[in-house]
Design an enzyme around this catalytic site. Structure first.
Site, PDB file in Angstrom:
ATOM      1  N   GLY A  34       0.872  -1.376  -0.389  1.00  0.00           N
ATOM      2  CA  GLY A  34       0.514  -0.309  -0.005  1.00  0.00           C
ATOM      3  C   GLY A  34       0.654   1.312   0.090  1.00  0.00           C
ATOM      4  N   GLU A  35       0.561   2.287   0.352  1.00  0.00           N
ATOM      5  CA  GLU A  35       1.433   3.205   0.842  1.00  0.00           C
ATOM      6  C   GLU A  35       1.928   3.368   1.894  1.00  0.00           C
ATOM      7  OE1 GLU A  35       2.133   4.446  -2.035  1.00  0.00           O
ATOM      8  OE2 GLU A  35       3.409   5.959  -0.959  1.00  0.00           O
ATOM      9  N   SER A  36       2.758   3.398   2.270  1.00  0.00           N
ATOM     10  CA  SER A  36       3.348   3.406   3.676  1.00  0.00           C
ATOM     11  C   SER A  36       3.180   4.948   4.594  1.00  0.00           C
ATOM     12  CB  SER A  36       5.167   3.059   3.192  1.00  0.00           C
ATOM     13  OG  SER A  36       5.973   4.370   2.904  1.00  0.00           O
ATOM     14  N   CYS A  90       6.651  -4.967   0.927  1.00  0.00           N
ATOM     15  CA  CYS A  90       6.157  -3.752   0.435  1.00  0.00           C
ATOM     16  C   CYS A  90       6.510  -2.215   1.216  1.00  0.00           C
ATOM     17  CB  CYS A  90       5.574  -3.881  -1.029  1.00  0.00           C
ATOM     18  SG  CYS A  90       6.227  -2.249  -2.051  1.00  0.00           S
ATOM     19  N   ARG A 122      13.063   3.517   0.954  1.00  0.00           N
ATOM     20  CA  ARG A 122      12.029   2.690   0.256  1.00  0.00           C
ATOM     21  C   ARG A 122      12.224   3.464  -1.457  1.00  0.00           C
ATOM     22  NH1 ARG A 122       7.929   7.471   1.220  1.00  0.00           N
ATOM     23  NH2 ARG A 122       5.904   6.769   0.340  1.00  0.00           N
ATOM     24  N   ARG A 168       7.059  -0.018  -7.358  1.00  0.00           N
ATOM     25  CA  ARG A 168       7.891   0.686  -6.133  1.00  0.00           C
ATOM     26  C   ARG A 168       7.812   0.541  -5.541  1.00  0.00           C
ATOM     27  NH1 ARG A 168       6.157   6.874  -7.126  1.00  0.00           N
ATOM     28  NH2 ARG A 168       5.662   6.677  -5.245  1.00  0.00           N
ATOM     29  N   HIS A 213       5.325  -8.785  -4.219  1.00  0.00           N
ATOM     30  CA  HIS A 213       4.137  -8.730  -3.416  1.00  0.00           C
ATOM     31  C   HIS A 213       3.613 -10.205  -3.879  1.00  0.00           C
ATOM     32  CE1 HIS A 213       2.687  -5.103  -2.743  1.00  0.00           C
ATOM     33  NE2 HIS A 213       3.892  -4.432  -3.411  1.00  0.00           N
ATOM     34  N   GLU A 249       1.475 -11.322  -3.065  1.00  0.00           N
ATOM     35  CA  GLU A 249      -0.115 -11.672  -2.850  1.00  0.00           C
ATOM     36  C   GLU A 249      -0.277 -11.376  -4.337  1.00  0.00           C
ATOM     37  OE1 GLU A 249       1.986  -9.714  -1.749  1.00  0.00           O
ATOM     38  OE2 GLU A 249       1.171  -7.417  -1.677  1.00  0.00           O
TER      39      GLU A 249
END
Lengths: 293, 198
Positions: free
Chosen positions: B46-48, B78, B105, B135, B171, B173
């Site tokens: 996701g977006e950390s 991630c 990151r 990313r 990922h 998943e």
């Protein structure tokens, strides 16, 4: 090692899920959005409400603005190009934006054809009003969808209409016997292959957000409960009286959309929402959602 | 077995789907009360910055840290890896700081540099593993007690383990390969399920 694959394009959309993507026009706004918990920002020259007010031709934002916003934040940065304007898309790809929105908010450059998005390494998001439109965009290579709503109005009614239409379309396809799928593909104006996929899986092949008219935390919670996987907020944040508080509140409501007590708490003390427009007061030719073929 | 998946933002639904295919009960975690009686916890992609903010907002950070110190297996993919790291470069944000690694990151750059690559991960067997990097962060340095599970051909560290704390840049998943998820689930049952000596 392979870059720009369908998997990494749709993968970025999957990482954005459950999040809020906010329209910003300056690096300062981008920082406010990031700080408030936005999962990405949309770099623009003007928000849709101002585009609507200004009239004239709305184009891709000036590259300096986009570059300054990319410099200001570490979250993904999206930017819009005109429908069918593949040269604007090439410019945005050269600027190294993370996602391109081929958007009806800008004045269309082509009234018959959208961009062939499979030809790009950067992923695209496109708007839709129903399942057929969504599947046409996905066929062209959109790695993410958003229902259009009516941008720049602060009025959720069209967003609801479009999300319900997409979800109804998916449910209908699921229930059809296989021998009716070809005729249904013809009726939808969508490729049979994607129609069969939706029939089988019961979901869109890519992530679908809601957009166009979200102005309050409850609006976001409504769209999430109707099946959106995240929301775009355009004019709703920076056209309100307290953008920081409103941005944080909409992020909270998007995450905790199933918990009305949290949405209620988040909705307190936000100041005034953007003014908003009744659809009936907008002349037919000024509606943006009808752009797209 | 009950595995929690932090479900504030990101691809938590994908993790829950894969964990269910592995035959465990996978539950979304949005509030501290949902951390009770878990056998493991996953922090998804996701977006950390978003995840960090929402975890702090609803007081998930301290209880989660405490549970991991008590031995709860944890896996960050991630953005989840960024949150678990003791030190993060290229980010203004703090993190849970419960794994002895230094993470950078967006280490490969922007989305244009996201990629797929077949990975060699000996702990998962001889067959290569499909790596999907979006990313992605990488591990710049590992401290005491950290075992490196995977490097890219260029040498960058993209998966590691410290007792029953697991991280990866990519990922699993988003793929149909269940081996990484099963590996995490095996930590729960195996010898590593002892109190962390952090």
């Amino acid at each position: 090692m392979e870059k720009g694959t369908w998997k990494v394009k749709t993968g970025l959309a999957q990482m954005l899920k459950g999040g809020v993507i906010m329209d910003v026009v300056t690096p300062e706004q981008a920082k406010i959005a990031e700080e408030a918990g936005a999962c990405a920002v949309m770099a623009l020259e003007r928000v849709p409400a101002d585009i609507r007010a200004a009239g004239g031709v709305a184009r891709m934002a000036e590259p300096t603005i986009i570059a300054a916003i990319m410099e200001a934040v570490s979250i993904p940065v999206m930017a819009k190009c005109r429908i069918g304007h593949f040269a604007e898309a090439q410019v945005l790809e050269a600027l190294n934006v993370d996602f391109i929105d081929e958007s009806e908010v800008l004045t269309p450059a082509d009234e018959s054809h959208h961009i062939w998005k499979h030809g790009f390494k950067v992923p695209f998001v496109c708007g839709c009003r129903d399942l057929g439109e969504a599947l046409r965009r996905i066929a062209e290579g959109a790695a993410m969808m958003r229902t259009k709503g009516e941008p720049g109005t602060g009025n959720i009614v069209e967003a609801v209409r479009h999300m319900r239409a997409v979800r109804d379309g998916v449910r209908r396809l699921q229930g059809l016997p296989e021998e009716e799928l070809v005729a249904e593909a013809k009726a939808l104006g969508a490729p049979l292959e994607l129609v069969m996929e939706v029939h089988k899986t019961g979901e869109l092949p890519v992530v679908n957000f809601a957009a166009g008219g979200i102005a309050t935390p409850a609006d976001a919670a409504l769209m999430m409960q109707l099946g959106a996987e995240g929301v775009f907020v355009g004019s709703g944040i920076f056209k309100s009286s307290n953008p920081v508080a409103r941005a944080q509140a909409i992020v909270k409501a998007t995450t905790h959309y199933q918990d009305p007590a949290i949405v209620a708490e988040a909705s307190k003390d936000l100041g005034t929402a953007m003014a908003g427009l009744d659809m009936k007061t907008i002349p037919q030719q000024e509606l943006l959602a009808g752009r797209g073929w | 077995m009950r595995i929690g998946v932090i479900a504030l933002q990101g691809d938590f639904a994908e993790h829950i789907a894969v964990l269910s295919r592995c035959g465990v009960d996978a539950l979304p975690v949005r509030l501290p009360s949902q951390l009770d009686e878990l056998n493991g916890i996953v922090i998804p992609g996701g977006e950390s910055t978003t995840l960090n903010r929402l975890m702090a907002e609803y007081s998930l950070i301290e209880p989660l840290r405490e549970l991991v110190y008590q031995g709860l297996p944890v896996w960050g993919t991630c953005a989840g890896m960024v949150l678990l790291a003791k030190k993060v470069t290229n980010s203004a944000n703090g993190s849970l700081g419960i794994m002895n690694i230094e993470v950078e990151r967006n280490a490969f750059g922007r989305q244009a540099d996201s990629f797929e690559s077949e990975l060699s991960i000996p702990a998962l067997g001889d067959r290569s593993f499909p790596g999907v990097f979006v990313r992605a962060p990488i591990i710049r340095a590992v401290g005491a007690g950290v075992e490196i599970l995977c490097r890219l051909r260029g040498g960058a560290i993209v998966a590691a383990r410290q007792e029953n704390r697991l991280v990866c840049s990519f990922h699993p998943e988003l793929t149909d390969d269940l081996r990484f998820h099963n590996y995490f689930l095996s930590l729960d049952r195996g010898d590593a399920f002892t109190k962390g000596s952090y």
